[in-house]
Enzyme design. Structure first.
Site: not given
Lengths: 156, 280
Positions: B209, B213, B217
């Site tokens: 994660s 993440r 992004n």
């Protein structure tokens, strides 16, 4: 966008950077921060202390002023008392001196009186003698009666 | 855009291609031209651009802050020291707020993560064709300037963090304690297989994660920049609209790059805090 050995390189670089940062970068900066924090805290404490000191000093000054006033008052009172004493003393002295002068004057007067008496006595004798001489001029020899006249004069 | 007549698809593909160095299938070493060649190089290839930019930025970061650290005084700070102290103080507050144990590694780790990731993300704000265009002039065919849009970079860091999570879990709780935490929660001893499955997923999810993440992004942000840049070739009207969009997105992106760096840092602190805590 394949997963490849870049991953390993990145991980190694990451570790090296962290280690370097931990050894040479983070501690000095943090130390400077902490030291400054402490310095400021100390400064504030010192300022507080100074304020307290000043309040104490003011209190002490007030106390001193009060004491000084008290003392001054006491001194003035004492001086007043002493002045009164001196005046009293002077009055006593003057009285004594007056008495003494009076006595001296009296003595002088007595002396003068005696002297005048003496003189008067002498003059009386001579007046008496003159009178007696004039009276007796005709009947009495001056030389024979002088002794008698002197005896009379001594009795006056 | 470069002067050659590229189709939109080629333009996008070109922008998503790393400068990959590895062994070609025929045995020679060299730069991969195109996605297929890069894929054929397999695992033992490296992205020169990703590594180059990330290491250069890391060295820049450490150089600047090391200079500050050497001259750091407790007296009146200069401009640069002020700035460094502002960041350090911010990190220190974050670490103190989230990390309950005592570990001298955590704060410098968080500091490095935050600033380094921020710098790598920041490369996204440089006009998208600027550096690759320059590179092409000197003969470098591909250049991806934002290291965090390369999953290798984000996974590399996330695995570093994961390694630290495992290390401190073993160190603080012992092998038995760590295994107990994995096996006997949350359903007690009877539910051991389910526990192991749940907690195992929980553990593995942490680095995944973290890295996905950040990668997601930044990749999406980069993609939008690429798409906006495509509009420049669409005539005056579309081009000027694209310019407006780019400015808007760049301003918004400033927020994103800072936020992503901050999230990566905070989650690292939180995960390591969990690794330090003993559950009973």
């Amino acid at each position: 966008m394949n997963i490849n050995a870049t991953l390993i390189g990145q991980a190694i670089a990451f570790f090296l950077f962290v280690v370097f940062c931990m050894k040479y970068v983070w501690p000095p900066i943090l130390h400077a921060l902490e030291t400054r924090k402490k310095k400021i805290a100390d400064g504030l404490a010192a300022a507080e202390h100074g304020k307290h000191e000043q309040a104490l000093a003011e209190e002490r000054a007030k106390e001193l002023l009060r004491k000084a006033k008290e003392q001054a008052g006491e001194i003035v009172t004492r001086a007043d008392k002493r002045a009164a004493e001196i005046v009293d003393e002077a009055r006593g002295d003057a009285r004594e001196e007056g008495a003494r002068l009076l006595v001296a004057a009296r003595a002088e007067i007595d002396q003068e009186l005696n002297r005048v008496k003496e003189e008067l006595r002498g003059q009386v004798v001579s007046i008496a003698l003159a009178g007696a001489g004039k009276v007796l001029a005709r009947e009495v020899d001056e030389a024979t009666h002088a002794e008698l006249m002197n005896k009379l004069a001594a009795e006056i | 855009m470069s002067g050659e007549a590229l189709t939109s698809a080629e333009y996008i593909k070109h922008h998503l291609q790393n400068l990959t160095f590895g062994q070609h299938p025929d045995g020679t070493w060299g730069i991969a031209h195109g996605v297929e060649q890069a894929r054929e190089m397999g695992f033992w290839a490296i992205h020169l651009d990703t590594l180059g930019f990330s290491i250069a930025l890391g060295i820049l970061f450490l150089y600047i802050f090391h200079r500050v650290a050497k001259q750091a005084t407790a007296g009146v700070p200069g401009g640069l020291q002020n700035f460094a102290e502002w960041i350090v103080e911010f990190i220190e507050t974050s670490v103190k707020g989230s990390f309950s144990g005592r570990n001298a590694l955590i704060a410098p780790l968080a500091f490095t993560i935050f600033v380094w990731i921020f710098l790598m993300n920041f490369m996204d704000l440089i006009a998208i064709d600027f550096l690759p265009g320059l590179a092409q002039l000197i003969g470098i065919p591909y250049l991806k300037v934002v290291p965090t849009t390369d999953p290798n970079a984000t996974f590399g860091m996330a695995f570093g963090v994961f390694f630290l999570i495992l290390y401190y879990s073993f160190k603080v709780k012992g092998i038995g304690g760590f295994f107990g935490e994995l096996a006997f929660q949350p359903f007690g001893k009877l539910g051991l297989p389910i526990n192991l499955l749940l907690e195992g997923v929980n553990l593995i999810a942490k680095p995944i994660s973290l890295s996905l993440r950040l990668f997601g992004n930044m990749y999406a942000g980069e993609m939008i920049f690429v798409l906006i840049a495509l509009m420049y070739s669409g005539g005056l009207f579309l081009g000027s609209f694209g310019g407006l969009l780019q400015i808007g997105w760049a301003i918004f992106h400033i927020l994103i790059i800072t936020l992503q760096a901050f999230i990566f840092m905070t989650l690292t602190i939180v995960y390591l805090d969990m690794a330090h805590q003993e559950h009973h």
